[in-house]
Design a protein around this motif. Sequence first.
Motif: not given
Length: 259
Positions: A143-157
């Motif tokens: 759950f934590m890795l999925l949340a961090i990865a989603s936040m990083i990806f959306l911020t970068w986009e």
Amino acid sequence: MHRGKGLKFVGDSRVLHPSSRKKKGPKDYSEYPGKTEAFWPDFLLKEWLIGSVFLVGYLILTVSHPAPLERQADPTDTAYTALPDWYFLFLYQLLKYEFASGPWNIIGAIVIPGIAFMALLLVPFLDTSKERRPFKRPLPTGFMLLAIASMIFLTWESVVNVDWDAKRAAGEIREEVAVEFDENSEGYQLYSTSSCIGCHGNAFEGGLGPTLVGTELSAEEIYEIAVNGIGTMPAGTYQGTDEELQQLSEFISTLEPAE
């Protein structure tokens, strides 16, 4: 019977000296030398000292590097790119997708962030293992890795899809140039209903485009720029008739700073 042969001595706690009894109260700090300390004043004093250092540091940064301000907000400036602070960019990017924007705006604004937040709240109740190693706790780790990865990806986009040069130019603080003009004139009515106002401001002060006050251009030159474009201004931006564009060009050519 000889002493020590076949005879057992049984101690009775009721007759032991009080100093030899085990304490049942809280553990004394001396049992853990160097590993614990009293909350007051030792621990709290160190917290206060560290907090004071950070507070003074933030104050110095605030005074030496003031917050970068932009020009006064203009509701008529449709060319300005509004962005939230960096830590909300991932939510801002989420609202750009078709399934979470427009009529489905509630999905991107409330539903998806709500589900993610509730999932993180429920993790401690779904995984009650006492294991501390991440690989031994796949559910909360996932759950934590999925949340961090989603936040990083959306911020970068969100970051890579913003024209930062245009945003800085649109928000740049410019010296206001006072200009006198008749808001009821036909020229200003043509200007206010055109796409020009979005880039050049409601008072010709400029924004994404340059100011239109005191350009020292003739009406014919302004007409040619509006038709053929110049610099970052594309050709064919004005959507009115040739007569209206000619009248608007003559109006802009007369704009001069107020004395």
